[in-house]
Design an enzyme around this catalytic site. Structure first.
Site, PDB file in Angstrom:
ATOM      1  N   ARG D 128       0.827  -1.209   0.000  1.00  0.00           N
ATOM      2  CA  ARG D 128       0.000   0.000   0.000  1.00  0.00           C
ATOM      3  C   ARG D 128       0.866   1.267   0.000  1.00  0.00           C
ATOM      4  O   ARG D 128       0.568   2.239  -0.685  1.00  0.00           O
ATOM      5  CB  ARG D 128      -0.929  -0.037   1.212  1.00  0.00           C
ATOM      6  CG  ARG D 128      -1.956  -1.156   1.085  1.00  0.00           C
ATOM      7  CD  ARG D 128      -2.608  -1.545   2.393  1.00  0.00           C
ATOM      8  NE  ARG D 128      -3.451  -2.741   2.206  1.00  0.00           N
ATOM      9  CZ  ARG D 128      -4.108  -3.344   3.185  1.00  0.00           C
ATOM     10  NH1 ARG D 128      -4.046  -2.876   4.425  1.00  0.00           N
ATOM     11  NH2 ARG D 128      -4.835  -4.419   2.921  1.00  0.00           N
ATOM     12  N   ARG D 192       7.696  -4.650  -6.193  1.00  0.00           N
ATOM     13  CA  ARG D 192       6.254  -4.800  -5.987  1.00  0.00           C
ATOM     14  C   ARG D 192       5.719  -6.040  -6.704  1.00  0.00           C
ATOM     15  O   ARG D 192       4.875  -6.766  -6.177  1.00  0.00           O
ATOM     16  CB  ARG D 192       5.524  -3.545  -6.478  1.00  0.00           C
ATOM     17  CG  ARG D 192       5.673  -2.351  -5.526  1.00  0.00           C
ATOM     18  CD  ARG D 192       5.130  -1.053  -6.111  1.00  0.00           C
ATOM     19  NE  ARG D 192       3.754  -1.137  -6.561  1.00  0.00           N
ATOM     20  CZ  ARG D 192       2.695  -1.137  -5.772  1.00  0.00           C
ATOM     21  NH1 ARG D 192       2.853  -1.062  -4.473  1.00  0.00           N
ATOM     22  NH2 ARG D 192       1.483  -1.210  -6.266  1.00  0.00           N
ATOM     23  N   SER D 284      13.318  30.986   8.910  1.00  0.00           N
ATOM     24  CA  SER D 284      14.220  30.773  10.021  1.00  0.00           C
ATOM     25  C   SER D 284      13.536  31.278  11.287  1.00  0.00           C
ATOM     26  O   SER D 284      12.707  32.187  11.220  1.00  0.00           O
ATOM     27  CB  SER D 284      15.512  31.549   9.767  1.00  0.00           C
ATOM     28  OG  SER D 284      16.140  31.918  10.972  1.00  0.00           O
ATOM     29  N   LYS D 290      15.644  35.215   5.694  1.00  0.00           N
ATOM     30  CA  LYS D 290      16.393  34.082   5.163  1.00  0.00           C
ATOM     31  C   LYS D 290      15.458  33.062   4.521  1.00  0.00           C
ATOM     32  O   LYS D 290      14.341  32.857   4.964  1.00  0.00           O
ATOM     33  CB  LYS D 290      17.143  33.421   6.314  1.00  0.00           C
ATOM     34  CG  LYS D 290      18.344  32.615   5.901  1.00  0.00           C
ATOM     35  CD  LYS D 290      19.300  32.460   7.087  1.00  0.00           C
ATOM     36  CE  LYS D 290      20.277  31.342   6.838  1.00  0.00           C
ATOM     37  NZ  LYS D 290      19.787  30.046   7.301  1.00  0.00           N
ATOM     38  N   ASN D 292      15.629  29.163   3.592  1.00  0.00           N
ATOM     39  CA  ASN D 292      16.433  27.959   3.731  1.00  0.00           C
ATOM     40  C   ASN D 292      15.988  26.853   2.784  1.00  0.00           C
ATOM     41  O   ASN D 292      14.804  26.754   2.451  1.00  0.00           O
ATOM     42  CB  ASN D 292      16.328  27.441   5.169  1.00  0.00           C
ATOM     43  CG  ASN D 292      17.117  28.283   6.143  1.00  0.00           C
ATOM     44  OD1 ASN D 292      18.208  28.744   5.823  1.00  0.00           O
ATOM     45  ND2 ASN D 292      16.556  28.504   7.325  1.00  0.00           N
ATOM     46  N   ARG D 323      12.908 -19.817  12.738  1.00  0.00           N
ATOM     47  CA  ARG D 323      12.421 -18.472  13.114  1.00  0.00           C
ATOM     48  C   ARG D 323      13.447 -17.840  14.030  1.00  0.00           C
ATOM     49  O   ARG D 323      13.877 -18.456  14.992  1.00  0.00           O
ATOM     50  CB  ARG D 323      11.050 -18.544  13.812  1.00  0.00           C
ATOM     51  CG  ARG D 323      10.540 -17.202  14.293  1.00  0.00           C
ATOM     52  CD  ARG D 323       9.020 -16.975  14.087  1.00  0.00           C
ATOM     53  NE  ARG D 323       8.189 -18.102  14.402  1.00  0.00           N
ATOM     54  CZ  ARG D 323       7.703 -18.945  13.485  1.00  0.00           C
ATOM     55  NH1 ARG D 323       7.976 -18.772  12.205  1.00  0.00           N
ATOM     56  NH2 ARG D 323       6.940 -19.949  13.844  1.00  0.00           N
TER      57      ARG D 323
END
Lengths: 423, 423, 423, 423
Positions: D128, D192, D284, D290, D292, D323
């Site tokens: 999923r 997949r 920031s 600023k 970023n 196991r």
């Protein structure tokens, strides 16, 4: 015009430990000499490809080719000189130019950058070494399949979380090993077919100095070297390296699982299998009567190392812009070690499985020793009373069918069962 | 009666790449020859210690000592033979017995097991190599301190998330490097003083074959080898190995940080520092005018590798019972590589910092180029208007005080400021 | 004026798996709520420290302090908003300003930068969690010491490479566990005393916006928070984080070793020890009669995870210039997980060792089952014949002395034996 | 009779940090609730498959199906109870039996073991989540392709080892990103299709308690769940898990490379690209002006984490016998985190690339600023003098052709160029 892919020289380096953890063939195929030869194969093939395009005089290409033999170069000296430029290609090219002679010097390394040489050499070393690994994986698979077939109905107790659970067969366990080895082989084959590719991009990845002839040279060079031809240079796109590293770690891991199982089944208190006997194999430096699971220990060591080694490249894919300072350089030793770990494990797993001694009687006795316990589920299922005899051979479920499915896969080479249709 | 700790032979193995990423001295100190000599030092010292206890004839101990010279042994051959027993000690002891002569053979390796030899050899190799590393760390620290002092007030723009922020000084940056290097040195010194210890336990960790003389032999042997004397054998307790690996990774990491900073500051567009000039240093195989941050690249490569290598031992402490099949074997190559990475980084960091070229003018210009932006905070603080001149040198806060604190630490050798009292 | 270090809220997050692998106390101490409270403790303490310096009105500091309670904040909402700025501090500060009221808003977060808050919060979370871990390590040590004392002379066979070797005692094995736990505790105590330190540097690491008052604020704030006072800000020097991560991985690793041993000794075929009985403990979903080594499984899982988690920070010390985009961000989840793994392992190791069931009879029988084999060395030593009786209790060498050394260390708290003088 | 694969509940856990580093959709698809629902889907589908085989009454299967809804279960309570058995399945099955009612209780979990439930749930969660990841990868690819197309001829300087080298195009860089993303998508698609498979083997991997009906139940159950049908149970063969982990790490790594490039190109001194503008994005906490590279920082953080996380499973394939105690348990949190890292990176890379601001003028100016230097190679090639004008657009080599090859790959969906024939 044929590639000068002489066999890698036999000497190995880092011998004291490398020689323990990998096979002689893989040690040779990943040695300093093998790396140097791969770099020189690139340079020779590049000159010949450029000769075919008219960029280099064929006679000069022949001179270069003749000079491209690793046995005259000193790896340590090249390494030390290489420290100045951060890689061994600069001094190697300088030495090669000298060796090829004044006339040819200007045509050596034409249009290439250091990373072209090292990446292509990595791919060549990987191609040659994974050929050995794939062969050993197939030998190991055959041996596991033979065990699965021979012991399809040999009773053994299954142990979950190291506690005896229900009956199973030794054949089912061997089929599990075989199936994992077949998965690994397929993945490695896919990497060999799809991910091992030429690197050629020049200083900026544009092949500018080859003017418009870049694509032509690339195609010829890839064919010369027997490497794939990628749509574009991949100097700072490390998908191929990571695919290789992941596949090698998976090989080490699958063999490590075999080593783990054998070491556990070979415990003094269990004694159900034994590593193949050989003069001196498994000896102790102090207890001469002891027989240690040494092949298993090596498989387990390689498996533990492979995880951390793979992490180095998997966690370092953020190569900066057109060429990384550091992330790229971290690959050379790491991939060498991963090839050695996977190669050593594949070879030693083949040896281990090929000669594994199976004690079916001990398996049966161990199963019966706690029979009352392991068959509680069966009794509940059958409505039998604690006192009644329960036959473990009658409680194997689909063990035989599972073994047969693996044998069928091995016989037909069919991929694992197709997944269910997805909505 | 003095230990036979001859200098490790100079030859290196795995030279092509090892020679790039580590110093010659560290390559030699971690070479196959150095490992062999360390194993032989153990055997020689063991014989002498046992002679002092009356367990071995002193003349025999002298014969053994005389035979314990690595230069006659072939690492590759020992490695190959070692594959049978899973380690190189068994063939080494066999060869040593032969070399020591019939009379002495029975007294070679008396009471010891393979892991005693390999673990103690690891500790000796680590002791000798970390001595080199510690010296290089001190050189690197001195160079960083000199930079901090010289550039205590050299203006530079701070860059957070790679964006220009506020003014700082180059001295503060260098002080940060120096402080980290001092932390590393202290940690490495602590490991050297506390964690590098003798291994001697015999086959089962009880020293049974030495009867009651085990503790006495251990004490004498530890003194002979200059190793710590632990309360009990630690065959399957790997705290010491992990402490060493962690400290080495931290050294590589701190140097990697320096390499990262220098590579960024050396960018064409930034140009504030430059790696030390040397004939051929930083050359490109194609662009002769280019100057690459090659020392930084090596520091970064070692740093990336160190994390994954350390993970191998940190994630493999679950050694089985009295001796592990695999987890133990995974250590030898891994620790060798960690020593080389840390050693190479310490040495090259010293070289890098010792010759770093600092362009204070460019720093000033870069700062002023976006001065209006980086000083917005200052203006807000001072109530100045956008149009007004703002002096970055007037907005450095405690930068100078922080530099001074580091210089003070370096001068006095004082540990970092004591932590606040804890309730 | 006292710190507002209220106990972390009890709710945990990621409960399905976290609740298995760590203790409830550690889960709470590392929960989202605990992180939030640590960030808020920083903000509250900062305001109070600045009030003491006259930078903030004391009444305003009181308002801020009163608002700094995690229970009103929604971690998921903060996280989602935090995605915009790359960390949760920006929305947290905004929310805090709102909660503190118009008058106090301007004094919230004064002079600090996001990394100051997060790094200090990491240190606080680490301080509080390692206090729990250290306590559990001491409980685990006490239990191991009690086992060593009680079974000082309980015979057991030593198993090397999983093969029976010579006799040893269960006490010696338990003493080895205890000694490793004491080493871990000492290292963790050292990290707690030396490496857990305040972070406060402001936007550029210079504390420029506090003008000259930076050092004063730092000293007061460190005292408020009970954290160490480092010589300078360490935004991009991650020695402290790496020291913490290494120590936590070592704790997980030492407990993993205990888990490995117990799982092996608890095997059906060995049966020498058993995990403590508890209603439902070790049950299987299908085989009700089975008793699984579940505590051991958890210890082993945490140990395997810790290696890879530590690699993330150990391999990412190359933080860029004044603040790293990425390497810093990679730490928060990683350290949380490392605290949980170490904390879970310390707690469960204490539970495991405290209730471990030891079957001395089975140990004796297993030893005797292959007695002829394991005592071959003894016979050779004593000159006894294969047929003669050999008493394993007479071949224990220094096992008792080694146990006593560990008991002595535990009793006196003395550090491990001083290393030999080094030339 | 259709599978009850209701969408995973929307709530997330570990929200404070998880919400930053992954998308809301991926957080939900990997939440405790999603895991619980996947386990319950397994139990419901098992009952229905067994009903089809006549092993369970269809009415009872309907009762069980109706009870299999995650929203009534408490993950933390299940986790805590699960500590006793080492996994959450035992308490979940107990609770499910109670909820399904007395009549149905005996038919719940029929023939299955805990690992069947958890492994199949892992595969469902992976299925999923990777569907979301694959969709985001395709969006990211489309965006990168659009950039490559739009900027096929936009001049930019190539930077190798962070030094300006020769001219290239921004289109070539974007084409490199696109090509890597296509590789990743193909690999993830392959995982997949081939690796996500049903786990059903019962207590010992033989399906003994289903008597001969095991294979029939497996086939029906695989179809119910939309998972592949492997030839045999793979409880201790972790190839599938490792293939998944490797593919996820590669996704994180390729996105990390994009983040690295963008963060570097967005530096104040370079300014050639900018992350997409959004209210609050890149802000920031102290410097409001600023901007970023926060998306890049998150991509880099996920990439760094993914390497170490993958190492955990790659280095832990040595699952013991039927196991593993520990190696299996180490996977749950690790794979959850890898899904979150890859999913967050794919989603944020799509966002980043989709809105990337490209400043072609700044690119041109940066190139010209050091034009004399970067074109030295060109001048040498063309025989031009230093003083003469050199046009970078005339020195792009095959950049355009490489871009076109990637556009062609994207258009046709063709796999990368076929490798050269191999001898």
């Amino acid at each position: 015009l044929c590639p000068e892919q002489v066999p890698a020289p036999a000497e190995t380096d880092g011998g004291l430990f490398t020689s323990i953890f990998t096979t002689d063939a893989v040690a040779a195929a990943t040695s300093d000499g093998a790396w140097l030869q791969a770099m020189l194969d690139f340079e020779a093939s590049l000159a010949r490809a450029e000769a075919l395009c008219g960029l280099v005089d064929p006679a000069v290409a022949a001179l270069i080719t003749a000079a491209c033999r690793a046995d005259g170069f000193d790896p340590v000296a090249l390494g030390r000189s290489g420290r100045l430029g951060g890689n061994p290609v600069i001094p190697l090219v300088a030495a090669l130019r000298q060796r090829a002679g004044h006339e040819a010097a200007g045509s050596v390394h034409l249009g290439a950058t250091s990373q072209d040489v090292l990446d292509s050499a990595l791919m060549l070393v990987a191609k040659r070494t994974t050929e050995l690994i794939a062969a050993d994986l197939r030998r190991a698979t055959d041996a596991a399949v033979a065990l699965a077939e021979a012991h399809r109905d040999t009773l053994q107790v299954a142990r979950t979380l190291l506690q005896q659970a229900l009956p199973t067969t030794f054949g089912l366990r061997a089929a599990g090993w075989a199936n994992a080895l077949m998965d690994d082989t397929e993945r490695l084959d896919r990497v060999r077919a799809h991910d091992l590719a030429l690197q050629l991009g020049g200083a900026a990845g544009t092949l500018a100095s080859l003017a418009g002839r870049g694509p032509e040279v690339r195609a010829l060079l890839a064919a010369e070297l027997g490497l794939g031809l990628p749509p574009l240079p991949w100097h700072s796109d490390r998908q191929r390296v990571v695919a290789l590293a992941s596949a090698l770690a998976a090989v080490s891991g699958a063999c490590g699982k075999i080593g783990r199982d054998v070491a556990l089944l070979m415990q003094t208190e269990v004694g159900e299998v034994s590593e193949p006997a050989a003069e001196g194999r498994g000896a102790s430096s102090t207890l001469p009567q002891k027989r240690n699971p040494v092949l298993s220990a090596i498989l387990l060591a390689n498996s533990r190392r492979a995880g951390g080694l793979a992490a180095i490249v998997l966690g370092s894919m953020d190569h900066e812009l057109e060429r990384s300072p550091g992330a790229w350089h971290a690959e050379w030793q790491t991939l060498t070690d991963l090839l050695r770990a996977a190669g050593g494990s594949a070879g030693l797993a083949a040896e281990l499985l090929g000669g594994l001694e199976v004690d079916a009687g001990r398996m049966r006795r161990n199963l019966e020793a706690s029979g009352g316990l392991v068959l509680a589920e069966q009794r509940a299922a059958l409505g039998a009373e604690p006192g009644e005899t329960a036959d473990p051979a009658g409680y194997l479920g689909s063990a035989g069918a599972f073994v047969d499915a693996v044998l069928e896969r091995h016989r037909t080479g069919a991929a694992p069962a197709a997944p269910a249709a997805q909505p």
